[in-house]
Scaffold this motif. Structure first.
Motif, PDB file in Angstrom:
ATOM      1  N   LYS A   4       0.821  -1.223   0.000  1.00  0.00           N
ATOM      2  CA  LYS A   4       0.000   0.000   0.000  1.00  0.00           C
ATOM      3  C   LYS A   4       0.848   1.263   0.000  1.00  0.00           C
ATOM      4  CE  LYS A   4      -3.742  -2.244   2.483  1.00  0.00           C
ATOM      5  NZ  LYS A   4      -4.214  -2.533   3.840  1.00  0.00           N
ATOM      6  N   PHE A   5       0.321   2.297  -0.612  1.00  0.00           N
ATOM      7  CA  PHE A   5       0.957   3.613  -0.613  1.00  0.00           C
ATOM      8  C   PHE A   5       0.116   4.581   0.207  1.00  0.00           C
ATOM      9  CE2 PHE A   5       4.443   4.635  -3.663  1.00  0.00           C
ATOM     10  CZ  PHE A   5       4.794   3.333  -3.972  1.00  0.00           C
ATOM     11  N   ILE A   6       0.794   5.436   0.959  1.00  0.00           N
ATOM     12  CA  ILE A   6       0.097   6.538   1.630  1.00  0.00           C
ATOM     13  C   ILE A   6       0.609   7.848   1.040  1.00  0.00           C
ATOM     14  CG2 ILE A   6      -0.398   7.699   3.815  1.00  0.00           C
ATOM     15  CD1 ILE A   6      -0.004   5.057   5.251  1.00  0.00           C
ATOM     16  N   SER A   7      -0.331   8.678   0.615  1.00  0.00           N
ATOM     17  CA  SER A   7       0.007  10.046   0.204  1.00  0.00           C
ATOM     18  C   SER A   7      -0.898  10.957   1.022  1.00  0.00           C
ATOM     19  CB  SER A   7      -0.183  10.200  -1.303  1.00  0.00           C
ATOM     20  OG  SER A   7      -1.519   9.901  -1.644  1.00  0.00           O
ATOM     21  N   ARG A   8      -1.028  12.201   0.607  1.00  0.00           N
ATOM     22  CA  ARG A   8      -1.766  13.118   1.477  1.00  0.00           C
ATOM     23  C   ARG A   8      -2.896  13.831   0.730  1.00  0.00           C
ATOM     24  NH1 ARG A   8       3.036  16.664   3.408  1.00  0.00           N
ATOM     25  NH2 ARG A   8       3.340  16.599   1.149  1.00  0.00           N
ATOM     26  N   THR A   9      -3.951  14.135   1.465  1.00  0.00           N
ATOM     27  CA  THR A   9      -5.006  14.967   0.933  1.00  0.00           C
ATOM     28  C   THR A   9      -4.370  16.262   0.422  1.00  0.00           C
ATOM     29  OG1 THR A   9      -6.430  14.062   2.627  1.00  0.00           O
ATOM     30  CG2 THR A   9      -7.209  16.053   1.561  1.00  0.00           C
ATOM     31  N   GLY A  57       0.432  13.821 -10.077  1.00  0.00           N
ATOM     32  CA  GLY A  57       0.276  13.555 -11.493  1.00  0.00           C
ATOM     33  C   GLY A  57      -1.073  12.975 -11.827  1.00  0.00           C
ATOM     34  N   VAL A  58      -1.197  12.491 -13.063  1.00  0.00           N
ATOM     35  CA  VAL A  58      -2.519  12.128 -13.588  1.00  0.00           C
ATOM     36  C   VAL A  58      -2.626  10.741 -14.219  1.00  0.00           C
ATOM     37  CG1 VAL A  58      -3.220  14.523 -13.962  1.00  0.00           C
ATOM     38  CG2 VAL A  58      -2.028  13.298 -15.782  1.00  0.00           C
ATOM     39  N   THR A  59      -1.539   9.983 -14.304  1.00  0.00           N
ATOM     40  CA  THR A  59      -1.711   8.608 -14.793  1.00  0.00           C
ATOM     41  C   THR A  59      -2.462   7.824 -13.715  1.00  0.00           C
ATOM     42  OG1 THR A  59       0.435   8.035 -13.888  1.00  0.00           O
ATOM     43  CG2 THR A  59       0.382   8.651 -16.218  1.00  0.00           C
ATOM     44  N   VAL A  60      -2.857   6.590 -14.030  1.00  0.00           N
ATOM     45  CA  VAL A  60      -3.753   5.877 -13.106  1.00  0.00           C
ATOM     46  C   VAL A  60      -3.154   5.791 -11.698  1.00  0.00           C
ATOM     47  CG1 VAL A  60      -4.866   3.664 -12.628  1.00  0.00           C
ATOM     48  CG2 VAL A  60      -4.972   4.640 -14.914  1.00  0.00           C
ATOM     49  N   ALA A  61      -1.891   5.422 -11.608  1.00  0.00           N
ATOM     50  CA  ALA A  61      -1.283   5.315 -10.275  1.00  0.00           C
ATOM     51  C   ALA A  61      -1.013   6.694  -9.681  1.00  0.00           C
ATOM     52  CB  ALA A  61       0.010   4.515 -10.351  1.00  0.00           C
ATOM     53  N   SER A  62      -0.438   7.589 -10.458  1.00  0.00           N
ATOM     54  CA  SER A  62      -0.062   8.883  -9.860  1.00  0.00           C
ATOM     55  C   SER A  62      -1.295   9.729  -9.557  1.00  0.00           C
ATOM     56  CB  SER A  62       0.954   9.623 -10.728  1.00  0.00           C
ATOM     57  OG  SER A  62       0.396   9.984 -11.944  1.00  0.00           O
ATOM     58  N   ALA A  63      -2.350   9.608 -10.363  1.00  0.00           N
ATOM     59  CA  ALA A  63      -3.588  10.336 -10.040  1.00  0.00           C
ATOM     60  C   ALA A  63      -4.208   9.769  -8.769  1.00  0.00           C
ATOM     61  CB  ALA A  63      -4.581  10.252 -11.196  1.00  0.00           C
ATOM     62  N   SER A  64      -4.007   8.483  -8.545  1.00  0.00           N
ATOM     63  CA  SER A  64      -4.508   7.887  -7.302  1.00  0.00           C
ATOM     64  C   SER A  64      -3.741   8.452  -6.108  1.00  0.00           C
ATOM     65  CB  SER A  64      -4.366   6.368  -7.343  1.00  0.00           C
ATOM     66  OG  SER A  64      -5.159   5.848  -8.377  1.00  0.00           O
ATOM     67  N   LEU A  65      -2.441   8.656  -6.286  1.00  0.00           N
ATOM     68  CA  LEU A  65      -1.636   9.249  -5.211  1.00  0.00           C
ATOM     69  C   LEU A  65      -2.042  10.703  -4.974  1.00  0.00           C
ATOM     70  CD1 LEU A  65       1.859   7.818  -6.237  1.00  0.00           C
ATOM     71  CD2 LEU A  65       0.442   7.069  -4.312  1.00  0.00           C
TER      72      LEU A  65
END
Ligand SMILES: Cc1ncc(COP(=O)(O)O)c(C=O)c1O
Length: 461
Positions: free
Chosen positions: A141-146, A151-159
């Motif tokens: 799992k990855f944790i990023s912040r509100t 970015g905007v690719t599927v993974a980076s937009a999810s982050l």
């Protein structure tokens, strides 16, 4: 309003990111034709200071001859060759050496790509790969912040932690979690000190990790200063408390240096400004002063060894873009890093940053400004209806967009962000007089909008 032929052609052919595609059909685009130093010119001949360095990226301004020459020479020598299957070119290693030499952690190798989004996508794939190599298949799992932007690719937009990047795109993907945004001005509880605030955020992070099961949490990614999410500068001590939690649960720490990298915050990397002890960085934008699309992630020796082990097992490292380490991009980026060093770009940012900061401090008194903040050569004005209560304007009024529109009339390009925030991120080569000109223009724009707000009674809306 009549639209130019160029505008009509654009409306009928081009899809514009981060644009209301409906109203755009009536308003049309502002067409930028050329640039010089920190200035750009539109197709009507109007001159603007580029107060956001394009998209936080044209660090060396708009006509840096050494970069133009580096690109031209490389195009002449060989415009394309690749780094797949054991082939390479000299620019790739030259750039990787330069990047490793300045990286804010013990970087062993560099994996290139084309954009910040791709860099963060690669981060996720590498972390998954790494934990498989280490025999920890659950730790993913990855944790990023509100309000973080990755970015905007599927993974980076999810982050990315912004609703506009998720809504109706069926994002975020599973396995991505968002923890608190360290915006003290907005999210501190009444009476809470900065120290109490950062302690609470670190505690919330730890609780999230425990709730999820630490054996399933692989990585944490953060911009040193959140850019597109509002130029959020974390309070002192924030990252120290966060990284203590990450260390406790063996969580890989990635700095997204896509905006903060290469001098923006007054050190070569934002990680250094905020004392972040990271395992890897993502870089893009100012890596090439945006003269060519190129980006990268750095990896430490542990990660590299795991990649070798996987290659032994699988037969190859099964990842790479056609344009990974594109020779023209690599030549331009290597030259960019050389220029940063020989012209002491970090020293220049440190020299002019106090003047930049003093203007923000002065504008904090303006009736529209709730919070004014800056670090190095990045800053923001957060506009509010009520300075005392921090009450926001009705978002449908578009107050920050109105200020940005007025600034444009006064010869300055800056950017509105959600939450009525006006962002500033000028080319790093900006001088003292040009900084003064930015703030002269924005002050006029604030006054224009304040006059309208008062006249139309918009504070009560
Ligand atoms: C911090 C950060 N990370 C990643 C990205 C995505 O980069 P790109 O637009 O090159 O994909 C951006 C873009 O603004 C950014 O600001």
């Amino acid at each position: 309003m009549s639209l130019s032929n160029a505008a009509v052609r654009d409306i009928e052919t081009v899809i514009h990111p981060y644009t209301n595609l409906d109203t755009f059909r009536t308003t049309g685009p502002m067409i930028i034709e050329r640039g010089e130093g920190v200035y750009v010119y539109d197709n009507g001949g109007n001159k603007y200071i580029e107060g956001l360095a394009g998209l936080w990226c044209t660090s060396l301004g708009y006509n840096e001859q050494e970069l133009i020459d580096a690109a031209t020479e490389q195009m002449r020598q060989i415009p394309f060759t690749h780094v797949f299957g054991g082939k390479s070119h000299e620019r790739a290693a030259e750039l990787a050496e330069r990047l490793k030499a300045i990286a804010p952690h013990a970087a062993s190798k560099v994996l290139f790509c084309g954009s910040g989004s791709e860099a963060n996508d690669q981060q996720m794939k590498l972390v998954w790969y790494y934990n498989n190599a280490l025999g920890r298949p659950k730790k993913k799992k990855f944790i990023s912040r509100t309000r973080g932007y990755h970015g905007v690719t599927v993974a980076s937009a999810s982050l990315t932690g912004l609703p506009g990047n998720h809504r109706d795109f069926d994002l975020p993907i599973s396995g991505v979690l968002h923890t608190d945004c360290p915006h003290y001005y907005r999210y501190a509880e009444p009476g809470e000190t900065e120290d109490e605030f950062t302690t609470r955020l670190a505690k919330n992070l730890e609780e999230m990790i425990i709730r999820e099961d630490p054996d399933t949490v692989a990585a944490f990614i953060a911009e040193p200063i959140m850019g597109a999410g509002g130029v959020v500068i974390p309070p002192a001590g924030y990252f120290e408390k966060i990284q203590a939690v990450l260390q406790k649960y063996d969580i890989y720490f990635i700095a997204d240096e896509v905006i903060c990298g290469f001098g923006r915050t007054g050190n070569m990397f934002g990680s250094q400004t905020f004392n972040m002890k990271v395992d890897s960085i993502s870089v893009a934008k100012a890596l090439s002063s945006a003269y060519f699309p190129i980006a990268a992630v750095t990896v430490g020796e542990d990660m590299y060894q795991a990649m070798i082990d996987e290659s032994k097992k699988i037969g190859m490292f099964g990842h790479g873009f056609t344009y990974t380490a594109h020779p023209v991009g690599a030549a331009v980026a290597a030259k960019t890093l050389e220029i940063y060093e020989k012209r002491n770009i970090v020293g220049h940012v440190r020299d002019v940053a106090p003047r930049f900061a003093a203007h923000f401090a002065r504008l904090a008194d303006h009736p529209l400004v709730g919070h004014a903040r800056s670090c190095g050569l990045i800053g923001a004005l957060e506009l509010v209806a009520d300075k005392k209560t921090k009450k926001s304007f009705d978002p449908s009024l578009g107050i920050a967009a109105a200020v940005v529109g007025a600034a444009q009339k006064h010869g300055l390009i800056v950017r509105p962000l959600a939450g009525d925030i006006v962002a500033f991120c000028p080319p790093l080569i900006i001088n003292a007089e040009q900084i003064d000109a930015i703030f002269a223009a924005i002050e006029k724009a604030l006054d224009d909008v304040e006059a309208r707000v008062t006249k139309e009674g918009l504070r009560a809306a």
